[in-house]
Write an enzyme that holds these catalytic residues in place. Sequence first.
Site, PDB file in Angstrom:
ATOM      1  N   ASN A  77      29.718  35.326  39.052  1.00  0.00           N
ATOM      2  CA  ASN A  77      30.466  34.192  38.498  1.00  0.00           C
ATOM      3  C   ASN A  77      29.874  32.861  38.948  1.00  0.00           C
ATOM      4  O   ASN A  77      29.718  31.928  38.141  1.00  0.00           O
ATOM      5  CB  ASN A  77      31.939  34.269  38.920  1.00  0.00           C
ATOM      6  CG  ASN A  77      32.755  35.187  38.040  1.00  0.00           C
ATOM      7  OD1 ASN A  77      32.403  35.417  36.881  1.00  0.00           O
ATOM      8  ND2 ASN A  77      33.835  35.721  38.577  1.00  0.00           N
ATOM      9  N   GLU A  93      38.067  42.156  39.474  1.00  0.00           N
ATOM     10  CA  GLU A  93      36.948  43.067  39.257  1.00  0.00           C
ATOM     11  C   GLU A  93      37.253  44.476  39.757  1.00  0.00           C
ATOM     12  O   GLU A  93      36.350  45.300  39.904  1.00  0.00           O
ATOM     13  CB  GLU A  93      35.687  42.544  39.947  1.00  0.00           C
ATOM     14  CG  GLU A  93      35.724  42.529  41.469  1.00  0.00           C
ATOM     15  CD  GLU A  93      36.306  41.245  42.043  1.00  0.00           C
ATOM     16  OE1 GLU A  93      36.008  40.942  43.209  1.00  0.00           O
ATOM     17  OE2 GLU A  93      37.052  40.550  41.316  1.00  0.00           O
ATOM     18  N   ASP A 124      32.774  37.654  32.582  1.00  0.00           N
ATOM     19  CA  ASP A 124      33.621  38.377  31.630  1.00  0.00           C
ATOM     20  C   ASP A 124      32.821  39.399  30.838  1.00  0.00           C
ATOM     21  O   ASP A 124      33.310  40.505  30.554  1.00  0.00           O
ATOM     22  CB  ASP A 124      34.287  37.388  30.664  1.00  0.00           C
ATOM     23  CG  ASP A 124      35.407  36.597  31.319  1.00  0.00           C
ATOM     24  OD1 ASP A 124      35.803  36.959  32.449  1.00  0.00           O
ATOM     25  OD2 ASP A 124      35.888  35.618  30.711  1.00  0.00           O
TER      26      ASP A 124
END
Length: 454
Positions: free
Chosen positions: A335, A370, A344
């Site tokens: 991220n 996650e 995503d």
Amino acid sequence: MTARILVVDDIEANVRLLQAKLSAEYYDVLTAPDGYTALAAAAAEQPDLILLDVMMPGLDGFEVCRRLKAGAATRHIPVVMVTALDGREDRITGLEAGADDFLTKPLDDLMLFARVRSLTRLKASIEELRKREESGRRMGLLESPTARQQAAGGRVLVVDDQPRQAERISAELSRDHRVTVVSDAARALTAARGPVDLIIVNGASDTFDGLKFVAQARSDAASRSVPILAVVDTHERPRVVKALELGATDILARPIDPQELAARSRTLIRHKRYADSLRSRLDHSLEMAVTDPLTGLHNRRYMDGQLEPLVDHAGKGGSPVAVLILDIDHFKVINDTFGHDAGDEVLVEFAVRLATNVRAVDLPCRFGGEEFVVVMPETQVEDARAIADRIRAQMAGTPFTVMEGRESLNVTISIGVAVTNGAGDTAEALLKRADEALYAAKQAGRNRVIAAAA
């Protein structure tokens, strides 16, 4: 609870007469002396049925009906128009305005109450769907209602062994709808289970009992919600009443008036599609309540509901249940380096790979962030660990492609495994043991599977 009926008539004597008749049958009766009052009362009181006089000063019954059917708050309320006139044009005008039926004064009590019972049953089923939809909207699971459903292009099944009459019905409706004619009742019952918006059945057929067909179609779950238009001789009052009692949604008089056939068919198909849209939205809301919107896997709410009874059954001597908790290693780095959109994409691809690498009986879910969970019924620890290691190897063995193919990421996962340990075990304890095993896998260097001690 008894049905509530709104009687609309500008002549007080007529109102009192209907009020007395309906009250004697234990209906709750509301009254309105004119069209404007009726519109306000219908919106505020939400009656189960409206008996609406045609000839009134100001707004006549036709205009009141049009406004009722155009309003989102009132379009689902059945309307029976009542008139002293027995003209064809008035009947067609009323049906095209959206009326569900048209009764002529002086009212035949037998026909009146048969229609009241039939239409209030229809209203009750629609109202139940509307209430569930409203509950879903309050919980944020549904958007605002869609526009009024159209009635064109319907799928119509004509059940008639009289070729000339069936041909006339088909010719009239084929302009706007897809019509299938079946002359055999047994084959028609099978056809009625398919995608059908309206069934038109000859109630005076020679080779089968039309009323028995109505009863059989209503008893079959696949065709129970399909509207049925029964073609009958209206002077045979007991037969008309019986058709309505058995589940016919509407009655069409013989000889058939083409315009009336078209108008009644449009109304019934519109009702069917409105109910179908409510059911579809309810199904969607239920799916959204238990589905993770990003990955399409089931969410934690659904997992909890499935895992608890499995663990309880295992504790009572049933087959063991295993759970895997899977965590993407260093997901925060993905991220931070490539952005949340890339993260995503990894989650979505991870979900696809996970779902295709477990057994059909297993339940893969997104636990949060996650983390993912797989619930594995009837699974020993050795089998669960083997499956977990296969999943781990598949994830690590093929890079994840993100950002429209511009980046290829090597992704690894850590997995904790736990299996039920007999009486007294709980779903919460099982998940905790799997989570502790996952933590141990992370501490041991990641990209590995560790099973909790039994």
